[in-house]
Design an enzyme around this catalytic site. Structure first.
Site, short mmCIF file in Angstrom:
data_model
loop_
_atom_site.label_atom_id
_atom_site.label_comp_id
_atom_site.label_asym_id
_atom_site.label_seq_id
_atom_site.Cartn_x
_atom_site.Cartn_y
_atom_site.Cartn_z
N HIS A 176 0.86 -1.21 -0.15
CA HIS A 176 -0.06 -0.22 0.07
C HIS A 176 0.86 1.15 -0.08
CE1 HIS A 176 -4.14 -1.79 0.69
NE2 HIS A 176 -3.49 -2.58 1.31
N LYS B 1 -14.37 8.80 -3.96
CA LYS B 1 -15.63 9.14 -3.20
C LYS B 1 -16.08 10.35 -3.74
CE LYS B 1 -14.04 6.90 0.78
NZ LYS B 1 -13.24 7.06 2.03
N LYS C 157 1.06 14.85 0.46
CA LYS C 157 -0.32 15.02 0.21
C LYS C 157 -0.28 16.64 -0.04
CE LYS C 157 -2.41 11.29 2.83
NZ LYS C 157 -2.93 10.41 1.85
N LYS D 231 -8.33 14.57 3.95
CA LYS D 231 -7.34 13.18 4.01
C LYS D 231 -6.68 13.40 5.13
CE LYS D 231 -6.16 14.18 -0.24
NZ LYS D 231 -6.23 13.11 -0.69
N ARG D 232 -5.75 12.63 5.63
CA ARG D 232 -4.43 12.63 6.66
C ARG D 232 -3.62 13.76 6.18
NH1 ARG D 232 -3.69 8.77 10.92
NH2 ARG D 232 -1.86 9.87 11.26
N THR E 199 -8.25 6.98 -2.24
CA THR E 199 -9.53 6.55 -2.11
C THR E 199 -10.65 7.68 -2.24
OG1 THR E 199 -9.53 5.70 0.01
CG2 THR E 199 -9.19 4.16 -1.58
C1 GL4 Z 1 -2.31 3.74 1.78
C2 GL4 Z 1 -2.12 4.77 0.75
O1 GL4 Z 1 -1.26 5.95 1.11
C3 GL4 Z 1 -3.16 5.17 -0.09
O2 GL4 Z 1 -2.97 5.99 -1.17
C4 GL4 Z 1 -4.08 3.87 -0.39
O3 GL4 Z 1 -5.19 4.49 -1.27
C5 GL4 Z 1 -4.45 2.97 0.75
C6 GL4 Z 1 -5.24 1.90 0.58
O4 GL4 Z 1 -4.57 1.28 -0.36
O5 GL4 Z 1 -3.13 2.61 1.46
N1 GL4 Z 1 -1.19 3.27 2.36
C7 GL4 Z 1 -0.99 3.52 3.51
S1 GL4 Z 1 0.36 2.82 4.63
N2 GL4 Z 1 -1.91 4.18 4.12
C8 GL4 Z 1 -2.82 4.35 3.10
O6 GL4 Z 1 -3.73 5.01 3.33
#
Ligand code: GL4
Length: 837
Positions: free
Chosen positions: A372, A675, A569, A563-564, A671
């Site tokens: 990920h 949305k 980002k 988002k975080r 993701t």
């Molecule tokens: C993450 C990615 O940063 C994010 O881009 C992705 O959509 C998500 C799900 O696959 O996984 N990887 C980590 S670690 N945290 C995330 O949110």
């Protein structure tokens, strides 16, 4: 024979626990309040009513849940096992009502009992058992698995404290402990009868048994007990109810007793506390990780509980361990559960005496691994010291896996010592450690990334050596989101409008949204689409007012980044745009500017100083701009506190513009981007992660893209990137940076934002300066486009119409066919006893 397979063939099910007429539901609500919660109607709090309603709904899941569990255990049925350290399911009540098809009926029953469903729904504390995208993806996948009637169990950790709650105090993030369990959790059922024991620490002893067999015994220093808590995960309008099984750590009683015998009462209590600390809290940093022993304990604990649970149920059903991989397909959600690979080897070889080679075949056939992230600081490594202390037997097994693996590599690439060093599961620098992504890759039969670009980069960079060895193991499965929670539940106005025009099959076949395309040309439909968006914006404006005191203009462009908070980002790139617009206004107060409301939300990891400073920057810029009479209604900057699933749900439906502006190559998928587009927002985004596929799907004319591509950035880097050059060449960028440096947004304090400015000017690792101009120009196009309402709405409709492939149902179908080899299993309810025949 397990207890569950002894359920009597025909259970007398009380109508009050299953009936769905309004009188029955009302009676059930009152019954649960009285008999389960022990509260009379007049002495009950709103939370009591919420709990009573939750039990009423849970009762109505129970028969389906038990039938599903029973059926899924049958030896002939292959089950998906999702191993994830994080889950962010969001509040259950609304979702379960929707999936059961009971939303309206219950709404009415509740109203007739003098209550308001929305008020009761708002009582639920969501389980914040994850950091962000990765945990939310696990929850979307659980929803899709159940909806597709695929037998599945999600295993994880029942953190007592999930992700912290965020408050904004004087513009800064403050972290508050999350007490999601304090008012009771009606969705979980503890199963102490299914407890397992997990060993930790100590040493190993090798011996040869009477038959001459080499045997290793692990003598642990400590044992903890894992208690499973089960939560039902119902599919949408199907009988399948899968299980989310989360483990809590406790002290084993027998262990306490041995200490009691030595009279060390307080020592025993200490041990109890130490054991229970294991599942106390979720580590809040999503990307960067550290060498924290407790974190490794958590990972091993839940993985061991899960595998022991699987082996036990498999054997109890008469299954044979040689066929373990035919019964279970185990997915590793990133490397957090990768210790499952040596753990399954240990259980098979040491505990069940399966020969190594067979055990290894079973293991490889069982596991698949999803990566990920490519961020170097997020790639997990565990030092050999730490591993050896906590899991001495696993370290031996990992070394043996590595020895055999490198032997294979040597045969393939003779005399290539460099290759062996590159591929070794053990890194030497900066300290001897196990590379968990390598371990996951060697122990799995399939390895996937989460968006096309990310999968390509994975093969070219982090796992290049493994791709060269086994290209056939690699695949891409682009992420998706569940349209149930992210449309039907959170955007009921739009869902109803769509259903009225194209029917309701889109809820489970999201590609049906295509049927909306021709309606984009219909002025009447466009007007209806616009009213829905305006109503959603109005609702969000109300929340903004309640939570921040800021009044926003619902006719303005809602420009949203949630988002975080992370430098990659680039929330601060967004801020540079805002400052630029502000500067223009100050220079020319009568400027004809397209009004915008900038909405931010997101948590920063508590130890991530720069991210917390970005939050302070957003609030500081807001404090100045929102109060400046020269700006008036034209610009507003809002930071909505405590971003989570609950608070995110009203945001996506209200957005006009979705900010997906990460540095190319850094966001594995994203993701939130899905949305927003699904709910009809247009995207401004870089060619990163799933943005690329979203742009292809919705059409480049309906997507605002900007910024350097991955290859262009590596070129810049290799040419010796100089961020200051961009300042020198762009007067507006220069002015924006100057505003920051001058202390203008910090009441004259020139030090406050210095760390951010310095980072941008000196190394700018995320290329904000390089992308600034392109971003600014692109934002100008956005503004121009927003002026033309008819075409904007048309593009909005086309975004929704073309987002069908981004359903998590599609992702799950791909995993099911390409990785897991599992089928749907419809669940028969009537009569109960025949479902097992
Ligand atoms: C993450 C990615 O940063 C994010 O881009 C992705 O959509 C998500 C799900 O696959 O996984 N990887 C980590 S670690 N945290 C995330 O949110």
């Amino acid at each position: 024979m397990t207890a569950s397979s002894q359920i009597p063939p025909a259970i007398q099910i009380e109508d009050d626990r299953t009936g769905v007429t309004i009188p029955t539901l009302r009676r059930a609500l009152a019954d649960n309040l009285y008999y389960v919660l022990g509260k009379p109607p007049d002495g009950a709090t709103l939370n009591d009513y919420y709990l009573a309603l939750a039990y009423t709904v849970r009762d109505r899941l129970m028969q389906r849940w038990m039938a599903s569990t029973h059926t899924h255990r049958l030896p002939t049925i292959k089950q998906v096992i999702y191993l994830s350290a994080e889950y962010l399911p969001g509040p259950h009540l609304g979702n379960n009502l929707m999936n059961l098809g009971l939303y309206e009926t219950v709404q009415q029953a509740v109203a007739e009992s003098g209550l308001d469903l929305a008020t009761l729904l708002a009582c639920e504390e969501e389980p914040g058992l994850g950091n962000g995208g990765l945990g939310r993806l696990a929850a979307c996948f659980m929803d899709s698995l159940a909806t597709l009637e695929i037998p599945a169990i999600g295993y994880g950790i029942r953190y007592e404290f999930g992700i912290f709650d965020q408050e904004i105090r004087e513009g800064w993030q403050a972290e508050i402990t999350d007490k999601w369990l304090q008012s009771g959790n009606p969705w979980e059922i503890a199963r102490p009868e299914d407890a397992v024991f997990v060993k930790l620490g100590g040493h190993t002893e090798a011996s040869t048994d009477e038959t001459g067999c080499y045997q290793v015994r692990w003598i642990p220093h400590q044992t903890v007990k894992g208690i499973p808590y089960d939560t039902p995960i119902p599919g949408y309008r199907v009988n399948t109810v899968n299980t989310l099984r989360l483990w809590k750590a406790e002290a084993p009683e027998s262990f306490d007793l041995s200490v009691f015998n030595h009279g060390d009462y307080y020592g025993a209590v200490d041990q109890k506390v130490i054991s229970e600390n294991l599942t106390k809290v979720l580590y809040p940093n999503d990307e960067p990780i550290q060498g924290k022993q407790l974190r490794l304990k958590q990972q091993y604990f839940f993985v061991s509980c899960a595998l022991q649970d699987l082996i036990r149920t498999h054997l109890a059903q008469g299954g044979r361990l040689e066929r373990f991989h035919e019964k279970f397909a185990v997915q590793l959600n990133d490397t957090h559960p990768a210790i499952a690979i040596p753990e399954l080897m240990r259980l098979l070889v040491d505990d069940h005496h399966v020969p190594w080679d067979l055990a290894w075949t079973i293991t490889q056939q069982t596991f698949a691994y999803t990566n990920h992230t490519l961020l170097p600081e997020a790639l997990e490594v565990w030092s050999l010291d730490l591993l050896g202390q906590l899991l001495p037997r696993h370290l031996e097994i990992i070394m043996e896996i590595n020895r055999r693996f490198l032997e294979d590599v040597r045969l393939k690439f003779p005399d290539n010592g460099e290759k062996m060093g590159q591929l070794s599961l053990i890194a030497d620098q900066p300290f001897r450690s196990v590379r968990m992504a390598y371990l996951a890759s060697v122990g799995s039969h399939a390895i996937n990334g989460v968006a096309a670009l990310h999968s390509q980069l994975l093969q070219k960079t982090v796992l290049r050596g493994f791709y060269d060895l086994w290209p056939e193991k690699f695949l891409n499965i682009t992420n998706g989101v569940t349209p149930r929670r992210w449309m039907l539940l959170s955007n009921p106005r739009l869902a109803q409008l769509i259903t009225r025009r194209i029917g309701d099959r889109w809820i489970i076949h999201l590609q049906d949204l295509r049927d909306l395309e021709p309606l984009a040309e219909d002025p009447e439909f466009r007007a209806a689409w616009r009213s829905v968006k305006q109503a959603n914006k109005q609702a969000l404006a109300q929340r903004i007012l309640e939570r921040t005191g800021i009044q926003v203009n619902v006719e303005s462009l809602f420009d949203v980044q949630v988002k975080r908070i992370h430098e990659y980002k680039r929330q601060h790139l967004n801020v540079l745009h805002i400052i630029t617009l502000y500067n223009r206004l100050k220079q020319n107060p009568s400027l004809d500017l397209v009004p915008r409301t900038f909405i931010f939300a997101g948590k920063a990891a508590p130890g991530y100083v720069q991210a917390k400073l970005i939050i302070r920057l957003i609030t500081a810029v807001g404090e100045v701009i929102n109060r400046d009479p020269a700006v008036g209604d034209r610009l507003k900057v809002v930071f909505l506190p405590d971003y989570n699933v609950t608070n995110g749900q009203p945001i996506y439906p209200a957005a006009d513009l979705s900010e997906q502006i990460s540095t190319a190559g850094k966001e594995a998928s994203g993701t939130g981007n899905m949305k927003f587009a699904l709910n009809g927002a247009l995207t401004i985004g870089t060619l990163d992660g799933a943005n690329i596929e979203i742009r292809e799907a919705v059409g480049s004319e309906n997507f605002f893209h900007f910024g350097h591509k991955v290859e262009e950035l590596s070129q810049l880097r290799s040419q010796g990137y100089d961020p200051r050059r961009y300042c020198d060449h762009s007067p507006e960028l220069n002015r924006a940076i100057h505003r920051l440096e001058s202390g203008f947004f910090a009441q004259g304090n020139r030090d406050l934002f210095r760390p951010l400015v310095q980072s941008l000017l000196n190394d700018d690792p995320y290329f904000l300066m390089a992308d600034y101009l392109s971003y600014l120009n692109c934002q100008e196009q956005v503004s121009q486009a927003f002026l033309n309402e008819a075409t904007w709405i048309r593009r909005s409709i086309l975004n929704t119409a073309r987002m069908g492939e981004f359903s998590s149902d599609r992702s799950i179908r791909e995993y099911a066919h390409q990785v897991w080899q599992v089928q749907s299993v419809p669940i028969n309810l009537q009569p109960y006893s025949q479902s097992e025949a």
